[in-house]
Design an enzyme around this catalytic site. Sequence first.
Site, PDB file in Angstrom:
ATOM      1  N   HIS A 192       0.806  -1.226   0.000  1.00  0.00           N
ATOM      2  CA  HIS A 192       0.000   0.000   0.000  1.00  0.00           C
ATOM      3  C   HIS A 192       0.834   1.270   0.000  1.00  0.00           C
ATOM      4  O   HIS A 192       0.375   2.316  -0.443  1.00  0.00           O
ATOM      5  CB  HIS A 192      -1.037  -0.044   1.113  1.00  0.00           C
ATOM      6  CG  HIS A 192      -2.172  -0.909   0.716  1.00  0.00           C
ATOM      7  ND1 HIS A 192      -2.210  -2.246   1.036  1.00  0.00           N
ATOM      8  CD2 HIS A 192      -3.239  -0.667  -0.080  1.00  0.00           C
ATOM      9  CE1 HIS A 192      -3.281  -2.776   0.484  1.00  0.00           C
ATOM     10  NE2 HIS A 192      -3.925  -1.848  -0.198  1.00  0.00           N
ATOM     11  N   GLU A 434     -11.454 -10.648  -4.742  1.00  0.00           N
ATOM     12  CA  GLU A 434     -10.012 -10.612  -4.492  1.00  0.00           C
ATOM     13  C   GLU A 434      -9.543 -11.794  -3.650  1.00  0.00           C
ATOM     14  O   GLU A 434      -8.407 -11.835  -3.210  1.00  0.00           O
ATOM     15  CB  GLU A 434      -9.608  -9.286  -3.838  1.00  0.00           C
ATOM     16  CG  GLU A 434     -10.407  -8.912  -2.609  1.00  0.00           C
ATOM     17  CD  GLU A 434     -10.014  -7.548  -2.029  1.00  0.00           C
ATOM     18  OE1 GLU A 434      -8.983  -6.993  -2.413  1.00  0.00           O
ATOM     19  OE2 GLU A 434     -10.773  -7.055  -1.175  1.00  0.00           O
ATOM     20  N   ASP A 458      -4.747  -8.355  -4.216  1.00  0.00           N
ATOM     21  CA  ASP A 458      -4.951  -9.412  -3.230  1.00  0.00           C
ATOM     22  C   ASP A 458      -5.187 -10.758  -3.906  1.00  0.00           C
ATOM     23  O   ASP A 458      -4.716 -11.781  -3.426  1.00  0.00           O
ATOM     24  CB  ASP A 458      -6.132  -9.071  -2.317  1.00  0.00           C
ATOM     25  CG  ASP A 458      -5.684  -8.121  -1.219  1.00  0.00           C
ATOM     26  OD1 ASP A 458      -4.597  -8.335  -0.673  1.00  0.00           O
ATOM     27  OD2 ASP A 458      -6.415  -7.158  -0.934  1.00  0.00           O
ATOM     28  N   CYS A 505      -9.794  -3.192 -10.304  1.00  0.00           N
ATOM     29  CA  CYS A 505      -9.189  -2.016  -9.681  1.00  0.00           C
ATOM     30  C   CYS A 505      -7.842  -2.334  -9.056  1.00  0.00           C
ATOM     31  O   CYS A 505      -7.225  -1.490  -8.437  1.00  0.00           O
ATOM     32  CB  CYS A 505     -10.137  -1.397  -8.660  1.00  0.00           C
ATOM     33  SG  CYS A 505     -10.627  -2.562  -7.379  1.00  0.00           S
TER      34      CYS A 505
HETATM   35  C1  PEP Z   1      -6.754  -5.159  -4.637  1.00  0.00           C
HETATM   36  O1  PEP Z   1      -6.602  -5.966  -3.712  1.00  0.00           O
HETATM   37  O2  PEP Z   1      -6.474  -5.414  -5.816  1.00  0.00           O
HETATM   38  C2  PEP Z   1      -7.261  -3.814  -4.382  1.00  0.00           C
HETATM   39  C3  PEP Z   1      -7.550  -2.997  -5.362  1.00  0.00           C
HETATM   40  O3  PEP Z   1      -7.398  -3.418  -3.089  1.00  0.00           O
HETATM   41  P1  PEP Z   1      -6.174  -3.041  -2.134  1.00  0.00           P
HETATM   42  O4  PEP Z   1      -4.963  -2.867  -3.002  1.00  0.00           O
HETATM   43  O5  PEP Z   1      -6.541  -1.784  -1.447  1.00  0.00           O
HETATM   44  O6  PEP Z   1      -6.081  -4.215  -1.227  1.00  0.00           O
HETATM   45 MG    MG Z   2      -7.467  -5.681  -1.776  1.00  0.00          MG
END
Ligand code: PEP
Ligand code: MG
Length: 577
Positions: A192, A434, A458, A505
């Site tokens: 992140h 995910e 994920d 996403c």
């Molecule tokens: C993902 O897991 O792809 C996602 C978009 O959420 P995050 O990266 O915030 O876990």
């Molecule tokens: Mg995620």
Amino acid sequence: MQELKGIAAAAGIAIGRALKLKYEDWIILKQEVKDAEIPFQIQRFEDALIQTRKEILDLQKKITQDLGDDSAQIFEAHLLVLEDRMIIEEVITRLEKEKLCVSYLFSEVLKKYIDVFSKIDDDYIRERIADIRDVGKRLLRHLLGKEKRILFKDIKEPVVVVAHDISPSETAAMYKEKVLAFVTDTGGKTSHTAIMAKSLEIPAVVGLGQASIKINNDDLLIVDGLKGFVIIDPKKDVLDVYQKQRKEFNIVSQKYLNVKDLPSRTLDNFKVKIMANIEMPQEIPAVKLHGAEGIGLYRTEYFYMNREDLPTEEEHYQAYKFVAEQMRPYSVVIRTLDLGGDKFLSQLNIPEDMSRFLGWRAIRFCLARPDIFKVQLRAILRASVHGDLRIMYPMISGIEELRQANAILDECKEELRSSGSSFNHNLKVGAMIEIPSAAMTADILAEEVDFFSIGTNDLIQYTLAVDRANEKVAYLYEPAHPAVLRMVRNIIEAGHKRGILVGMCGEMASDPAMVLVILGLGLDHFSMPSLVAPQIKYIVRNVKMEEARLIAEHALNLSTAKEVESFSEGRLKEILK
Ligand code: PEP
Ligand code: MG
């Protein structure tokens, strides 16, 4: 000159002087003290004990209020360690006998206890070791008067920040400050911290291993966030090359920017949507600048960071209303609290199991704490009259969690109805896909949601059993892995069969090498850090859907990620030449 290879986390090239953030651990010197200083050392120790006790009691109170008694339990154990007479007396006796500074002696006594306990094979004792470490760190911080990490707003000249590790909330605090780029020893491409850097357009290289040791303050650095290199004290000719590359990067970015307001249609007229991921409302100008058609993922966790308390319903409401109004007529997908993993509440000393990727986090936490969850849901519902807002739940593992979340949403709707507050009664609700179990039961989930969004960050980590934030296993983190591609295909097919739109996403949606494949698999919405949106639109506008389908079909028949990557990268080059 020295070259370090890491993981390219956020694109861009930066050249500047290093500013090192201090490592979380301390070097404690073995200093002798004079007889006359002993009472002063004892006083320091007692002051530190009092301050630490107060800090723990405050934290305990706060956590009890915010998360309940269970979560605050851990602090009882911490207080017990702090009040342990054996530890305290041993430090004082040794101080009087050995005449060494109290911080050194305290760390030695701690080490001794940890060593003794480590030899005992017992779960309970093991947990106590974690408590001793934690309390020990707190107390040492007070003893050493350790300054907090630098405040980015105090930086006067542009710098490249160098650290062993940087948290997502610290990255957020760099936004619009004089930080040209940052580099870290730890982290992966979809950690992140990396995602935050991309969103905020701060070039970054992570997973460098020993950058924070090899780099000194004020060293001249080149940060190549495109290829993942950091160069220390570059030679003149290397510096010239990178200065040229920095210009070229800006020129290419401009070429992509030229298509930002054109439709994201393939050459044979298939329309997809290129949307933005945001972490905070302050990014909206960048979203507009890069021509994104809405927000496909609004990560709301950052709302809970860099602050001392939980956001109120009104604060949530104002933020969502602002984003909804700013983005009208486009849609905005608000993902409900996805706390945990490598994202954490900076103000809350959260339970250990929340920081594990497989732990008590995201929707699991929200379902267990409807009081916290409902504050956010009510705010989204209330803000839904100001634009096209949608709700998306993270980390759904199966239909039961989805139903439970929807039941809580229904309760919120009921509460708003009875208090006469207006909201969009047809608000669309989607699920992030995910977790492999969700991907494999996408047909069942599709019956009860309005849309899917594939969270590949994920999905890849759970499918391939690779911690997304760990640089040591980063080589196994392969978006193009056949297992991942099959899952993505399965999710898209399941969604389409039941007539719902499927977006993505995760970072894979903005990976140029993968775009042709996922386009060919029929993905409807591509959501990504807004900076990359023009480039992805450019690719989409230069290919025929017919071709993308063939590329996807071929890619799905290949056996390794390497083969898929080299095939699709090759095709991309041909198409864009
Ligand atoms: C993902 O897991 O792809 C996602 C978009 O959420 P995050 O990266 O915030 O876990
Ligand atoms: Mg995620």
